[in-house]
Write a protein that holds these residues in place. Sequence first.
Motif, short mmCIF file in Angstrom:
data_model
loop_
_atom_site.label_atom_id
_atom_site.label_comp_id
_atom_site.label_asym_id
_atom_site.label_seq_id
_atom_site.Cartn_x
_atom_site.Cartn_y
_atom_site.Cartn_z
N ILE A 133 0.83 -1.21 0.00
CA ILE A 133 0.00 0.00 0.00
C ILE A 133 0.86 1.25 0.00
CG2 ILE A 133 -1.62 1.36 1.38
CD1 ILE A 133 -2.98 -1.33 2.13
N VAL A 134 1.90 1.29 0.82
CA VAL A 134 2.77 2.47 0.85
C VAL A 134 3.47 2.66 -0.50
CG1 VAL A 134 4.86 3.45 1.88
CG2 VAL A 134 3.07 2.51 3.35
N ILE A 135 3.93 1.59 -1.10
CA ILE A 135 4.58 1.70 -2.41
C ILE A 135 3.59 2.21 -3.45
CG2 ILE A 135 5.56 0.34 -4.32
CD1 ILE A 135 6.98 -1.33 -2.08
N LEU A 136 2.36 1.71 -3.42
CA LEU A 136 1.35 2.19 -4.37
C LEU A 136 1.09 3.68 -4.20
CD1 LEU A 136 -1.24 -0.73 -4.27
CD2 LEU A 136 0.10 -0.01 -6.25
N VAL A 137 0.98 4.15 -2.96
CA VAL A 137 0.65 5.55 -2.72
C VAL A 137 1.81 6.48 -3.04
CG1 VAL A 137 0.06 7.21 -0.90
CG2 VAL A 137 -1.11 5.01 -0.99
N VAL A 138 3.02 6.06 -2.70
CA VAL A 138 4.18 6.94 -2.90
C VAL A 138 4.72 6.87 -4.33
CG1 VAL A 138 6.55 7.39 -2.15
CG2 VAL A 138 4.80 6.84 -0.45
N VAL A 139 4.89 5.66 -4.86
CA VAL A 139 5.51 5.50 -6.17
C VAL A 139 4.49 5.64 -7.29
CG1 VAL A 139 6.86 3.90 -7.61
CG2 VAL A 139 7.31 4.03 -5.15
N LYS A 140 3.24 5.26 -7.02
CA LYS A 140 2.17 5.27 -8.04
C LYS A 140 2.65 4.59 -9.32
CE LYS A 140 0.07 9.54 -6.30
NZ LYS A 140 0.85 9.73 -5.11
N PRO A 141 2.96 3.28 -9.22
CA PRO A 141 3.57 2.60 -10.36
C PRO A 141 2.69 2.46 -11.59
CG PRO A 141 3.00 1.03 -8.64
CD PRO A 141 2.74 2.40 -8.10
N PHE A 142 1.40 2.61 -11.44
CA PHE A 142 0.51 2.55 -12.63
C PHE A 142 -0.73 3.37 -12.38
CE2 PHE A 142 0.08 -1.26 -10.06
CZ PHE A 142 -1.27 -1.36 -9.81
#
Length: 142
Positions: A133-142
């Motif tokens: 979840i943190v990676i999705l929110v910070v990096v927004k990979p897609f």
Amino acid sequence: MLYLWLKAFHIISIVCWFAGLFYLPRLFVYHAMSEDTISRERFKVMERKLYRGIMLPSMVATLVFGTWMLILNPGLFTSGGWLHAKLALVLVLIGYHHMCGAQLKRFARDENTRGHVFYRWFNEVPVLFLLVIVILVVVKPF
């Protein structure tokens, strides 16, 4: 300015909710290992207070502040698939939260059938959710 306050309270709520999601299964580990009545009764009280007093209000606050932020900024829904993936994971995390509640009730009725090793693995689930979840929110990979 309201949005930033909501975001701050959302993050605080998440931190409190995850503290409970990390600690309650750890209590289950120790509860499953306990052999005397006094210890088991003490764990029941600790588990109940953690779940009802910290985890449940924190989960509700997380959802309220998060929803409020989405209402104020509906453009987030079109900013990429990262938000949809995050929301899907949050739904699964809510399910995990309720699984913890169901297990708490089993312990309260002295009906636990699982050993401490199960709970050691069960305890790792929220770590995986937090990472993704943190990676999705910070990096927004897609």
